[in-house]
Design a protein around this motif. Structure first.
Motif, mmCIF file in Angstrom:
data_model
loop_
_atom_site.group_PDB
_atom_site.id
_atom_site.type_symbol
_atom_site.label_atom_id
_atom_site.label_comp_id
_atom_site.label_asym_id
_atom_site.label_seq_id
_atom_site.Cartn_x
_atom_site.Cartn_y
_atom_site.Cartn_z
ATOM 1 N N ARG A 1 0.758 -1.179 0.108
ATOM 2 C CA ARG A 1 -0.017 -0.047 -0.196
ATOM 3 C C ARG A 1 0.843 1.433 -0.020
ATOM 4 N N TYR A 2 2.072 1.112 0.319
ATOM 5 C CA TYR A 2 2.834 2.378 0.574
ATOM 6 C C TYR A 2 4.231 2.182 -0.312
ATOM 7 N N PRO A 3 4.131 2.551 -1.506
ATOM 8 C CA PRO A 3 5.098 2.168 -2.628
ATOM 9 C C PRO A 3 6.455 3.123 -2.291
ATOM 10 N N SER A 4 6.100 4.194 -1.544
ATOM 11 C CA SER A 4 7.351 5.049 -1.356
ATOM 12 C C SER A 4 8.414 4.373 -0.153
ATOM 13 N N PHE A 5 7.551 3.826 0.736
ATOM 14 C CA PHE A 5 8.283 3.079 1.814
ATOM 15 C C PHE A 5 8.921 1.687 1.180
ATOM 16 N N THR A 6 8.266 1.249 0.239
ATOM 17 C CA THR A 6 8.911 0.054 -0.192
ATOM 18 C C THR A 6 9.919 0.149 -1.134
ATOM 19 N N ASP A 7 10.007 1.344 -1.914
ATOM 20 C CA ASP A 7 11.115 1.755 -2.619
ATOM 21 C C ASP A 7 12.289 1.983 -1.563
ATOM 22 N N ARG A 8 12.384 2.361 -0.434
ATOM 23 C CA ARG A 8 13.376 2.578 0.323
ATOM 24 C C ARG A 8 14.036 1.107 0.773
ATOM 25 N N LEU A 9 13.249 -0.011 0.626
ATOM 26 C CA LEU A 9 13.558 -1.260 1.290
ATOM 27 C C LEU A 9 14.118 -2.042 0.142
ATOM 28 N N SER B 1 14.138 -4.629 -7.360
ATOM 29 C CA SER B 1 13.511 -3.551 -7.824
ATOM 30 C C SER B 1 12.105 -3.915 -8.222
ATOM 31 N N TRP B 2 11.269 -2.812 -8.829
ATOM 32 C CA TRP B 2 10.095 -3.224 -9.141
ATOM 33 C C TRP B 2 10.056 -3.742 -10.391
ATOM 34 N N PRO B 3 8.792 -4.631 -10.576
ATOM 35 C CA PRO B 3 8.865 -5.400 -11.875
ATOM 36 C C PRO B 3 8.346 -4.253 -12.865
ATOM 37 N N PRO B 4 8.872 -4.903 -14.145
ATOM 38 C CA PRO B 4 8.703 -3.802 -15.144
ATOM 39 C C PRO B 4 7.231 -3.191 -15.347
ATOM 40 N N ASP B 5 7.054 -2.094 -15.708
ATOM 41 C CA ASP B 5 5.847 -1.244 -15.790
ATOM 42 C C ASP B 5 5.168 -1.328 -14.276
ATOM 43 N N CYS B 6 5.788 -1.701 -13.295
ATOM 44 C CA CYS B 6 4.924 -1.571 -11.911
ATOM 45 C C CYS B 6 5.583 -0.538 -10.983
ATOM 46 N N GLU B 7 6.704 0.318 -11.453
ATOM 47 C CA GLU B 7 7.151 1.328 -10.563
ATOM 48 C C GLU B 7 6.134 2.229 -10.376
ATOM 49 N N PRO B 8 6.208 2.750 -9.096
ATOM 50 C CA PRO B 8 5.184 3.707 -8.520
ATOM 51 C C PRO B 8 5.312 4.861 -9.363
ATOM 52 N N ASN B 9 4.174 5.581 -9.629
ATOM 53 C CA ASN B 9 4.173 6.954 -10.457
ATOM 54 C C ASN B 9 4.653 8.119 -9.296
ATOM 55 N N PRO B 10 4.893 9.212 -9.506
ATOM 56 C CA PRO B 10 5.070 10.197 -8.875
ATOM 57 C C PRO B 10 3.727 10.481 -7.892
ATOM 58 N N ASP B 11 2.512 10.324 -8.325
ATOM 59 C CA ASP B 11 1.394 10.438 -7.782
ATOM 60 C C ASP B 11 1.250 9.463 -6.534
ATOM 61 N N GLU B 12 1.475 8.216 -6.870
ATOM 62 C CA GLU B 12 1.719 6.981 -5.988
ATOM 63 C C GLU B 12 2.592 7.512 -4.869
ATOM 64 N N ARG B 13 3.780 7.805 -5.206
ATOM 65 C CA ARG B 13 4.883 7.920 -4.294
ATOM 66 C C ARG B 13 4.596 9.107 -3.150
ATOM 67 N N ASN B 14 3.732 10.126 -3.570
ATOM 68 C CA ASN B 14 3.263 11.252 -2.942
ATOM 69 C C ASN B 14 1.924 11.015 -1.960
ATOM 70 N N ALA B 15 0.944 10.159 -2.480
ATOM 71 C CA ALA B 15 -0.170 10.082 -1.917
ATOM 72 C C ALA B 15 -0.225 8.641 -1.095
ATOM 73 N N VAL B 16 -1.104 8.693 -0.275
ATOM 74 C CA VAL B 16 -1.607 7.308 0.626
ATOM 75 C C VAL B 16 -2.797 6.939 0.118
ATOM 76 N N GLU B 17 -2.673 5.607 -0.532
ATOM 77 C CA GLU B 17 -3.974 4.904 -1.073
ATOM 78 C C GLU B 17 -4.817 4.769 -0.162
ATOM 79 N N SER B 18 -4.566 4.423 1.116
ATOM 80 C CA SER B 18 -5.516 4.077 2.166
ATOM 81 C C SER B 18 -4.597 4.245 3.591
ATOM 82 N N ARG B 19 -5.295 4.778 4.688
ATOM 83 C CA ARG B 19 -4.580 5.226 5.883
ATOM 84 C C ARG B 19 -4.561 4.047 6.557
ATOM 85 N N MET B 20 -3.416 3.848 7.152
ATOM 86 C CA MET B 20 -3.089 2.928 8.143
ATOM 87 C C MET B 20 -2.783 3.591 9.593
#
Length: 173
Positions: free
Chosen positions: A43-51, A58-77
């Motif tokens: 759910r948090y690709p920006s955190f996953t990026d760091r791990l 690395s991310w699978p082809p064509d699955c790297e988070p886009n800038p919006d995903e990196r900056n937004a949270v899809e759902s709160r935890m």
């Protein structure tokens, strides 16, 4: 309806995650801690990026988070005592079990969750749709690179992502 308000959305995501970690006729995904930590990474690709570099991944082809995903949270935890958690896990798992898509089995002192054949088939069908393909591929990558115990995942998150866990309890992430 926003994604974080739809139980169906969360059930679909968990079905796909369990497709990779809790196949039918296996011991299942071992424990709710593991489920919560894997779901956090999904759910948090920006955190996953760091791990990813720590796991030589690395991310699978064509699955790297886009800038919006990196900056937004899809759902709160919520920050709970043991790290990121979503209070919907219990009812979501209950719904999956009640619909015959998953089952609970007992493992090493913890509850384990695995899909039924019907749930596994549904997860595969969902993953083949354009809307869920990225979640499916990212879950597959998590299986290859982050298939660790819940405690090891928790330790990695605590050590490498202090900004996700160094918050007061009950605060949104």
């Amino acid at each position: 309806m926003r994604a974080d308000e739809s139980y169906e959305y969360h059930m679909a995501r968990l079905l796909i995650l369990l497709h990779h970690f809790g196949k039918p006729n296996t011991s299942g995904l071992d424990g709710l801690t593991k489920l919560a930590k894997l779901d956090f990474l999904l759910r948090y690709p920006s955190f996953t990026d760091r791990l990813l570099p720590e796991r030589d991944a690395s991310w699978p082809p064509d699955c790297e988070p886009n800038p919006d995903e990196r900056n937004a949270v899809e759902s709160r935890m919520i920050r709970y005592k043991y790290g990121p958690w979503d209070n919907r896990y219990y009812p979501l798992i209950g719904k999956l079990v009640g619909c015959g898509l998953a089952e609970i089995v007992h493992g090493k002192g913890r509850i384990c969750i695995r899909l039924t054949d019907t749930g596994d088939q549904m997860a595969g069908e969902l993953g083949a749709t354009p809307e869920w393909r990225i979640v499916f591929e990212r879950s597959k990558m998590l299986r290859r690179r982050f298939n660790l115990s819940g405690n090891r995942l928790k330790g990695m998150i605590y050590e490498s992502l202090p900004d996700a866990v160094n918050r007061p309890h009950w605060e949104e992430i």
